[in-house]
Design an enzyme around this catalytic site. Structure first.
Site, PDB file in Angstrom:
ATOM      1  N   LYS A  54       0.845  -1.205   0.000  1.00  0.00           N
ATOM      2  CA  LYS A  54       0.000   0.000   0.000  1.00  0.00           C
ATOM      3  C   LYS A  54       0.874   1.247   0.000  1.00  0.00           C
ATOM      4  O   LYS A  54       0.644   2.178  -0.766  1.00  0.00           O
ATOM      5  CB  LYS A  54      -0.945  -0.014   1.220  1.00  0.00           C
ATOM      6  N   GLN A  98      -4.506  -1.030   9.612  1.00  0.00           N
ATOM      7  CA  GLN A  98      -4.454  -2.382   9.055  1.00  0.00           C
ATOM      8  C   GLN A  98      -5.019  -3.388  10.053  1.00  0.00           C
ATOM      9  O   GLN A  98      -4.659  -3.386  11.227  1.00  0.00           O
ATOM     10  CB  GLN A  98      -2.999  -2.738   8.669  1.00  0.00           C
ATOM     11  N   ASP A 121     -10.927   3.244   4.399  1.00  0.00           N
ATOM     12  CA  ASP A 121     -11.337   1.836   4.318  1.00  0.00           C
ATOM     13  C   ASP A 121     -12.859   1.733   4.270  1.00  0.00           C
ATOM     14  O   ASP A 121     -13.401   0.682   3.927  1.00  0.00           O
ATOM     15  CB  ASP A 121     -10.862   1.079   5.567  1.00  0.00           C
TER      16      ASP A 121
HETATM   17  N1  GUN Z   1      -6.978  -6.518   6.423  1.00  0.00           N
HETATM   18  C1  GUN Z   1      -7.394  -7.296   5.397  1.00  0.00           C
HETATM   19  N2  GUN Z   1      -7.971  -6.548   4.434  1.00  0.00           N
HETATM   20  C2  GUN Z   1      -7.919  -5.271   4.856  1.00  0.00           C
HETATM   21  C3  GUN Z   1      -8.347  -4.041   4.282  1.00  0.00           C
HETATM   22  O1  GUN Z   1      -8.921  -3.962   3.193  1.00  0.00           O
HETATM   23  N3  GUN Z   1      -8.115  -2.937   5.051  1.00  0.00           N
HETATM   24  C4  GUN Z   1      -7.506  -2.998   6.257  1.00  0.00           C
HETATM   25  N4  GUN Z   1      -7.342  -1.871   6.934  1.00  0.00           N
HETATM   26  N5  GUN Z   1      -7.096  -4.121   6.812  1.00  0.00           N
HETATM   27  C5  GUN Z   1      -7.297  -5.259   6.101  1.00  0.00           C
END
Ligand code: GUN
Length: 285
Positions: A54, A98, A121
């Site tokens: 990311k 995350q 998110d």
């Molecule tokens: N953990 C697994 N998928 C995601 C996601 O799309 N966003 C976040 N913040 N954590 C995750």
């Protein structure tokens, strides 16, 4: 017949290039870059890989990233204080925490604390509610990416039988709502569903998000279906989807590969969401 491969990597590049152009315009107008804070707590290996992808991609979208890496033993109080600091910082447009967080942390509380306008998110109740109501706004990254992948086939969604396997808050539930908003007839299946193949064999669109290596086989898939594989399962150093690709590609009309399907689209939609959050927040004031 062999399925057409839906190239998530190529589509994600297009979205990132478009986001870059618009974020350069943002920078000219506001004399600073769009910015994204990425919060990672602890040492979960898979999370570290996702977070580093990311952060790497932010540069390609002309977005500044602020990495907030905290140790595994970070307390609830310290993490809450960090979120509050990021919420109050006027130069930060997006905040991503995350998941999963360490077990001693109240994840729901932390996710709920992220300022709604910075929640790129879109995991907050407000964004989830908007998705349910079909109101325009931020949409969680993986579900939004899945809809783009389906639309990239050129097939209409309206009137199709869509089956989603998995009912998580991150993927299954929101993607089912988005497909419903596109006028598909939607069925959500999960671990307690009986005779799963009765549903999958009738699916024109099949979204699989169960986290089990090669869970769905070609024999379970309707001829010509659009198959979206959300799984990322590591096994002996290789990545596998939730769909058995070799048998599925003989039945499906379109299929996403793993890797190179949903994964890059999640990141591209995160960049697009961060830009959208920045523009929405600054035009509000
Ligand atoms: N953990 C697994 N998928 C995601 C996601 O799309 N966003 C976040 N913040 N954590 C995750």
């Amino acid at each position: 017949m062999s399925a057409k491969i839906i190239d998530g990597k190529a589509l994600s590049e297009e979205i990132i290039a478009k986001t870059k152009k618009q974020s350069e315009e943002f920078e000219k107008l506001h004399l600073r870059k769009v910015s994204l804070a990425v919060v990672l707590v602890g040492d979960d290996e898979a999370s570290k890989v996702y977070v580093s992808s990311k952060i790497k991609r932010t540069a390609s979208a002309n977005i500044e990233s602020i990495a907030c890496f905290l140790p595994e033993n970070t307390s609830q109080e310290v993490l809450e204080a960090k979120i509050k600091e990021l919420n109050d910082d006027k130069t930060i447009d997006g905040i991503l925490v995350q998941l999963p967080l360490p077990k001693h942390i109240d994840s729901q509380k932390i996710v709920g604390m992220v300022a709604v306008e910075k929640d790129v998110d879109a995991f907050s109740s407000e964004h989830m509610g908007n998705i349910l109501l079909g109101v325009d706004g931020l949409v969680s990254c993986t579900p939004a990416g899945i809809i783009e992948l389906i639309k990239s086939t050129g097939e209409t969604i309206s009137g199709k039988n869509a089956v989603v396997i998995g009912r998580s808050n991150i993927v299954g539930k929101p993607v089912a709502m988005l497909l419903l908003n596109e006028s598909a007839t939607v069925t959500i299946c999960h671990s307690r569903t009986k005779d799963l193949s009765l549903y999958t064999k009738n699916a024109d669109i099949l979204v699989v998000s169960v986290g089990k290596k090669e869970f769905v086989k070609g024999k379970d898939i309707k001829k010509g279906a659009i198959v979206i594989d959300v799984g990322i399962n590591r096994h002996d150093g290789k990545l596998y989807g939730d769909v058995e690709f070799a048998s599925a590609e003989n039945e499906a009309g379109y299929i996403t590969p793993v890797p190179g399907g949903v994964g890059p689209m999640t990141i591209a939609m995160l960049m697009a969401n961060t830009l959208k959050a920045a523009n929405l927040r600054l035009t509000k004031k």
